[in-house]
Design a protein around this motif. Structure first.
Motif, short mmCIF file in Angstrom:
data_model
loop_
_atom_site.label_atom_id
_atom_site.label_comp_id
_atom_site.label_asym_id
_atom_site.label_seq_id
_atom_site.Cartn_x
_atom_site.Cartn_y
_atom_site.Cartn_z
N GLY A 102 57.57 -44.43 -44.67
CA GLY A 102 57.18 -43.39 -45.59
C GLY A 102 57.16 -41.86 -45.58
O GLY A 102 58.21 -41.44 -44.35
N PRO A 103 57.43 -41.57 -46.62
CA PRO A 103 57.22 -41.42 -48.03
C PRO A 103 58.03 -42.12 -48.51
O PRO A 103 59.13 -41.58 -47.81
N GLY A 104 57.60 -42.30 -49.34
CA GLY A 104 59.09 -42.14 -50.78
C GLY A 104 58.53 -43.51 -51.89
O GLY A 104 57.20 -43.62 -52.26
N MET A 105 60.03 -44.11 -52.24
CA MET A 105 59.37 -44.67 -53.88
C MET A 105 58.37 -46.14 -52.91
O MET A 105 59.61 -46.89 -52.39
N GLY A 106 58.26 -47.26 -53.36
CA GLY A 106 57.72 -47.94 -53.01
C GLY A 106 58.06 -49.34 -52.86
O GLY A 106 58.24 -49.40 -52.08
N ALA A 107 58.72 -49.65 -53.46
CA ALA A 107 59.85 -51.08 -53.84
C ALA A 107 60.90 -50.96 -52.94
O ALA A 107 60.91 -51.66 -52.22
N PRO A 108 61.88 -50.21 -53.29
CA PRO A 108 62.50 -49.68 -52.29
C PRO A 108 62.03 -49.51 -50.87
O PRO A 108 62.98 -50.38 -50.03
N LEU A 109 61.12 -48.92 -50.26
CA LEU A 109 60.42 -49.10 -49.42
C LEU A 109 60.34 -50.13 -48.44
O LEU A 109 60.79 -50.89 -47.43
N GLN A 110 59.07 -50.66 -49.31
CA GLN A 110 59.26 -52.59 -49.24
C GLN A 110 60.72 -53.14 -48.93
O GLN A 110 60.28 -53.95 -47.82
N SER A 111 61.68 -52.69 -49.00
CA SER A 111 62.53 -53.64 -49.46
C SER A 111 63.70 -53.27 -47.67
O SER A 111 63.74 -54.46 -47.20
N VAL A 112 63.32 -52.21 -47.40
CA VAL A 112 63.92 -52.12 -46.09
C VAL A 112 62.86 -52.96 -45.16
O VAL A 112 63.35 -53.24 -43.79
N ALA A 113 61.54 -52.09 -45.30
CA ALA A 113 60.11 -53.00 -44.32
C ALA A 113 60.77 -54.57 -43.90
O ALA A 113 60.15 -54.91 -43.48
N SER A 121 53.51 -53.08 -39.43
CA SER A 121 55.11 -52.77 -39.72
C SER A 121 55.06 -52.43 -41.36
O SER A 121 55.95 -53.20 -41.50
N THR A 122 54.11 -51.86 -41.82
CA THR A 122 54.37 -52.01 -43.41
C THR A 122 54.76 -50.46 -43.80
O THR A 122 55.62 -49.96 -42.80
N CYS A 123 54.85 -49.97 -44.89
CA CYS A 123 55.80 -48.48 -45.42
C CYS A 123 54.10 -48.07 -46.70
O CYS A 123 53.11 -49.32 -47.47
N THR A 124 54.51 -47.31 -46.56
CA THR A 124 53.12 -46.61 -47.92
C THR A 124 54.20 -45.36 -48.03
O THR A 124 55.14 -44.60 -47.82
N GLN A 125 53.69 -45.08 -49.33
CA GLN A 125 54.46 -43.82 -50.20
C GLN A 125 53.87 -41.89 -50.15
O GLN A 125 54.54 -41.21 -50.42
N ARG A 126 52.98 -42.28 -49.05
CA ARG A 126 51.93 -41.16 -49.03
C ARG A 126 51.97 -41.50 -48.25
O ARG A 126 51.68 -42.07 -46.94
#
Length: 349
Positions: A84-95, A332-337
């Motif tokens: 992160g940070p970034g847009m939730g759905a795209p970040l999740q795709s990469v994670a 190994s999650t992702c976060t928008q903030r």
């Protein structure tokens, strides 16, 4: 050591492979491949569509990057990704993709702060030692300086990022998003010559861009209704290029002001510009004039490294990996903030 990095926080999916041969030696870029989701003119990119684009490209890009780098799975020491940070759905795709690779390849993961990735790649490419950093992109606007193993934020946007301001105005004008809306605004601005009056919103060390966008949108609407509209001072016909020129001159002057104030505060003579908007030649020129007056210098990179890419994630991740940092699989999650100053920069003194 060798790391593979995957970036997908916005509309670009990038995969890069980097090698750190020996301490003190420059990093070797083995591959750096990127694909961009381009939305139609007048539209932004929706998270769900961007995520779908990333999912369709990620496996292909990993294979292409490995082939271009001429490395095997056994050569790779760790897998780095944008946490992160970034847009939730795209970040999740990469994670999800890196978790799959971690299981398939039996490699450790390193979650990377997107902003720190930009900074470390900029330092590596330009050779800047301890600069004040202006980080400007579609999602972030920050003035940063390093102190006590943190990248400290001295000033930032209070509402929308400067890149978002430019992108949204490109939408108002319904100009192409290919290769990037900000780039097309820049090309139009080069033809402009009438400087129109726009709000100048610097508040201490911070900036505000939403009011400027609202004002320039109103001017664009008036120009569309009356294409023969003239500037009240010069009596010249106002064009779309003049709107782009005025917007750039105003927002970049604001950025130069807060950057100069940060330089004075920390006693630095170096400025490093990173992020997608950092490619803008006019911003680099204005920052260069300010730095020259102070007896300093400006460092910037080209579009290979300014615009979001996988190699910056690989580089920052490998620096963290070499200092002992790991991201556990169940974390190994992702976060928008994910603020820049949250990262403990163990690899720097």
């Amino acid at each position: 050591m060798i790391a593979i990095g995957l970036e997908g926080s916005a509309n670009k999916i990038g995969v890069g492979i980097i090698s750190h041969p020996h301490p003190g030696k420059p990093a070797l870029i083995l591959s750096n491949i990127r694909r961009t989701f381009v939305s139609p003119p007048g539209e932004g990119f929706l998270p769900k569509d961007t995520a779908k684009h990333h999912r369709s490209w990620v496996v292909k890009l990993v294979k292409l990057a490995m082939a271009e780098a001429k490395v095997t799975i056994n050569d790779v020491d760790c897998i780095c990704y944008t946490k992160g940070p970034g847009m939730g759905a795209p970040l999740q795709s990469v994670a999800v993709a890196v978790r799959m690779l971690s299981l398939l390849w039996n490699k450790e993961l390193v979650g990377v702060n997107h902003c720190v990735g930009h900074i470390e790649m900029g330092r590596e490419i330009t050779g800047a030692q301890n600069p004040v950093v202006l980080y400007v992109s579609g999602g972030n606007t920050q003035v940063i300086a390093y102190a006590e193993q943190r990248y400290r934020i001295f000033g930032e946007a209070l509402d929308i990022a400067v890149g978002n301001c430019l992108d949204r105005f490109a939408r108002t004008l319904e100009i192409s998003n290919d290769p990037a809306p900000g780039y097309n605004i820049e090309q139009l601005a080069k033809k402009g010559k009438v400087l129109l009056d726009l709000p100048y919103a610097v508040k201490g060390m911070d900036c505000s861009f939403s009011g400027i966008l609202a004002s320039i949108d109103i001017l664009a609407g008036e120009l569309k209704a009356n294409p023969e509209q003239r500037d009240p001072i010069t009596n010249e016909v106002i064009t779309t290029a003049d709107l782009c020129f005025s917007l750039q001159e105003t927002v970049y002057a604001m950025l130069v002001e807060i950057t100069e104030r940060a330089m004075a505060h920390v006693g630095s003579s170096e400025v490093l510009i990173v992020g997608g908007v950092g490619c803008n030649e006019r911003l680099q020129e204005m920052m260069g004039l300010m730095a020259k007056d102070r007896g300093g210098s400006v460092f910037a990179t080209d579009e290979r490294f300014c615009i979001d890419n996988g190699i910056m994630i690989a580089h920052a991740g490998l620096l963290a990996y070499e200092s002992g940092f790991r991201t556990a699989f169940d974390e190994s999650t992702c976060t928008q903030r994910f603020r820049t100053d949250e990262v403990f920069v163990k690899w720097r003194d």
